[in-house]
Design an enzyme around this catalytic site. Structure first.
Site, PDB file in Angstrom:
ATOM      1  CG  ASP B 132      -2.044  -0.971   1.142  1.00 41.24           C
ATOM      2  OD1 ASP B 132      -2.259  -1.512   0.038  1.00 41.24           O
ATOM      3  OD2 ASP B 132      -2.695  -1.218   2.162  1.00 41.24           O
ATOM      4  CG  MET B 177      -5.381  -5.189  -2.718  1.00 42.63           C
ATOM      5  SD  MET B 177      -4.189  -6.335  -1.970  1.00 42.63           S
ATOM      6  CE  MET B 177      -5.212  -7.796  -1.744  1.00 42.63           C
ATOM      7  N   GLY B 178      -5.510  -1.074  -1.535  1.00 44.23           N
ATOM      8  CA  GLY B 178      -5.236   0.272  -1.033  1.00 44.23           C
ATOM      9  C   GLY B 178      -6.462   0.843  -0.360  1.00 44.23           C
ATOM     10  CD  GLN B 286      -3.630  -5.491  -5.826  1.00 52.66           C
ATOM     11  OE1 GLN B 286      -3.461  -4.290  -5.920  1.00 52.66           O
ATOM     12  NE2 GLN B 286      -4.829  -6.036  -5.927  1.00 52.66           N
ATOM     13  NE  ARG B 287      -1.444 -10.282   0.107  1.00 52.38           N
ATOM     14  CZ  ARG B 287      -2.366 -10.213   1.063  1.00 52.38           C
ATOM     15  NH1 ARG B 287      -2.810  -9.032   1.458  1.00 52.38           N
ATOM     16  NH2 ARG B 287      -2.837 -11.291   1.628  1.00 52.38           N
TER      17      ARG B 287
END
Lengths: 395, 395
Positions: B132, B177-178, B286-287
């Site tokens: 993030d 995300m975030g 994404q991670r």
């Protein structure tokens, strides 16, 4: 004239290049046209001339995803098929190559038949393309291997994340494409070649989906592993043949909520079990990634295009290029032709012998079938840390 | 003792390795422990001994995503913090390294304070980790660059697909995300370095989200380009600070429907405009992607771990390693320390000067900030056409 049709794949431009590179050397033809956006381009005579493109630009089609000519989804009428023959006659187009799936092979067949009826000499060759892998009479379809590799890589990567956070009480669902055939969902099982634990559950459209069994399965798996990773095809259906995605779901206005079976199942899990749930939806990325695509697939896509040109040179017409697996032990592919009529509008399903309906897992035979198709990487040029696609479109 | 905490990243194991490799050479210490699953492992004394791992296994942490030690999400009590100090005293643990985000830095701070209170000599060093990118007092956080590269690559790839099928009357939404910071959503703008047209619209949690403006924006963009690709952060909120994902949505039982803002916006578009819509949800991929991760990011993650060890050797304690950008023109990073207290529980937001609220696009300054972080590739060993992760966990 060459056209691309339907949903793009990571390697569809390889088939285009396979045709062009060999057409350029063919002395009997004057021009090599591409129709922009498939049938739209054919009907509106929106053509580009490949002879005017630089060799460098052409070569970069090898690692450019998407359909460089543009594509379309369009229901054609009989009058429009007639109009196509008139356009072809006016421009003296004598060879038509159509890169697409089963819907496109139907259109290619209609054009072939109409030319015959109108006594217009026309060679029509179909080039198979489908991430769904649902084309009949070919061992598999170019495009599928890259999407299979993409999905199996996704499963493998996210399993590393899930194993880091065991017993978090969460179920993860990955939704793949494949409305009527489970080849893509099934391909996720290839991740088991690296990590035998995953994916734990796979649900195909070919097998009746039961919500009760699904909830039983995820509970069983979570208790055994401390995490649960399930793969669902977007096209799973209940015993009455209804899409699971379309059931029981109401929007804010009280109407049926369409689409997103994984979103729906997430909701079911949260309502009916002690688990929370999340889903991952790769959507159109599963057909447009170049970084995670298969070299074998790209080479076969190119070869299918090249062979299409060769069959045209031998005056075959009304046929699609098909891939024939010579051996599964030492993977080797030969090329043949099949009548467009036999391919058009049919769908190849995953044989249920390759699926364990009780455990919701794929068989060894399925893995042996798919594994050769995902081998090798494509070197993608980079710029600013990202894939560099010099040819955004050839239009 | 080393522990990993919170959501894993693609490069979190690089920080772990950076600490271990330099701790091994440090004569003053006897054992190098890893706590399995973060706080759980610390409290249950579930420790592994890194000295017993082969060098080969250790080195493979470089290209293994997920948290190899396992991680956790856990709200700790004051009694448990006391218990941790007792365990440390019993085992003579004098150095504690905690790799995590702002929540983890708060816990590290609590442990540091409690040791001080109990007069137990303990060095506590935090190592920043956050996809993030919301940690304060560091130029950026290891983990972010790889996720940024992953998302920008996704945008670039799917744009190739969208451009193939223009005027299909469909809007595509990518949800990143975030929850409270828009660094990830914003990073999608890097795709514009290759293709200036995309992504066309980006919505951050830092800027109030208006459904009416969103629908206006997508219509404007579709009319201009013939397709529309919008990026939304999962954490976008309305003028009252409510998550958009939680509004107006009812499940089959008439209750609020949580999660999935892109799924919700898809529904809004289909109800209130002539467009159809679809969404792409990369979720935890994404991670956890290694194939699409950043070399710069991996190296910085490793270096942050190494520096943590060096600061410990110099008897610094109660601090987190921070990254300091020396120059933006020729990207160069230096390392420093910052008090855990200053980092704990704060969140770094995207400055609104870096966002054009009218056009929903990122500024040149934002691009200059993120671009250096996504450079370079990590060579991932392959087996059977897939990434090969020999160390599934070090446990």
């Amino acid at each position: 004239l060459i056209a691309q049709s339907g949903g793009p794949t990571s390697v569809i431009n390889n088939s285009l290049l396979g045709i062009i590179e060999h057409a350029i050397e063919w002395k009997s033809i004057n021009q090599i046209y591409g129709a922009v956006n498939g049938l739209y381009g054919i009907l509106n005579e929106n053509y580009i001339n490949f002879r005017s493109l630089s060799e460098k630009k052409l070569r970069s089609l090898r690692n450019t995803p998407g359909a460089a000519l543009g594509t379309c989804r369009y229901k054609i009428t009989d009058e429009e098929v007639e109009r196509i023959i008139e356009i072809f006659a006016k421009r003296d187009i004598r060879y038509f190559f159509y890169i697409g799936g089963n819907g496109s092979m139907q259109i290619a067949h209609m054009i072939y038949e109409k030319a015959h009826e109108k006594k217009y000499d026309l060679i029509v060759i179909g080039v198979p393309k489908s991430i769904d892998n649902d084309l009949m009479h070919t061992d598999h379809s170019p495009g599928y291997g890259s999407s299979a590799k993409f999905l199996a890589t996704c499963i493998l990567d996210i399993a590393m994340d899930l194993k880091s956070l065991k017993y978090s009480n969460r179920v993860t669902i990955v939704e793949t494409m494949g409305r009527n055939a489970g080849w893509l969902a099934g391909s996720c099982t290839l991740a088991s070649k690296i990590d035998p634990d995953i994916p734990q559950l796979i649900y195909l459209p070919e097998s009746t989906f039961s919500k009760e069994k699904f909830l039983f399965d995820i509970t069983r798996i979570y208790q055994e592993y401390g995490y649960c990773l399930a793969v669902v095809s977007e096209g799973i259906r209940d015993e009455k043949g209804r899409l699971i995605a379309e059931q029981d779901r109401r929007d804010a206005l009280g109407r049926d909520q369409l689409g997103g079976v994984s979103s729906y199942l997430t909701q079911v899990i949260e309502e009916q079990t002690p688990f929370s749930a999340r889903y991952l939806l790769p959507s159109i990325w599963q057909r447009s990634s170049m970084m995670i695509s298969s070299k074998v697939d790209a080479e076969e896509a190119y070869e299918a295009g090249k062979r299409a040109l060769e069959y045209a040179q031998k005056d075959y017409s009304g046929v699609m290029v098909s891939l024939v697996r010579k051996s599964s032990v030492n993977y080797e592919i030969d090329y043949d032709i099949i009548a467009l009529q036999k391919v058009a509008q049919h769908e190849k399903k995953v044989p249920l012998e390759w699926y364990n309906e009780t455990l919701s897992t794929m068989s060894k035979e399925f893995i042996e079938y798919v594994e050769p198709l995902i081998q090798g990487e494509i070197l993608v040029p980079k710029k600013s840390g990202l894939p560099y696609y010099p040819v955004l479109t050839v239009q």
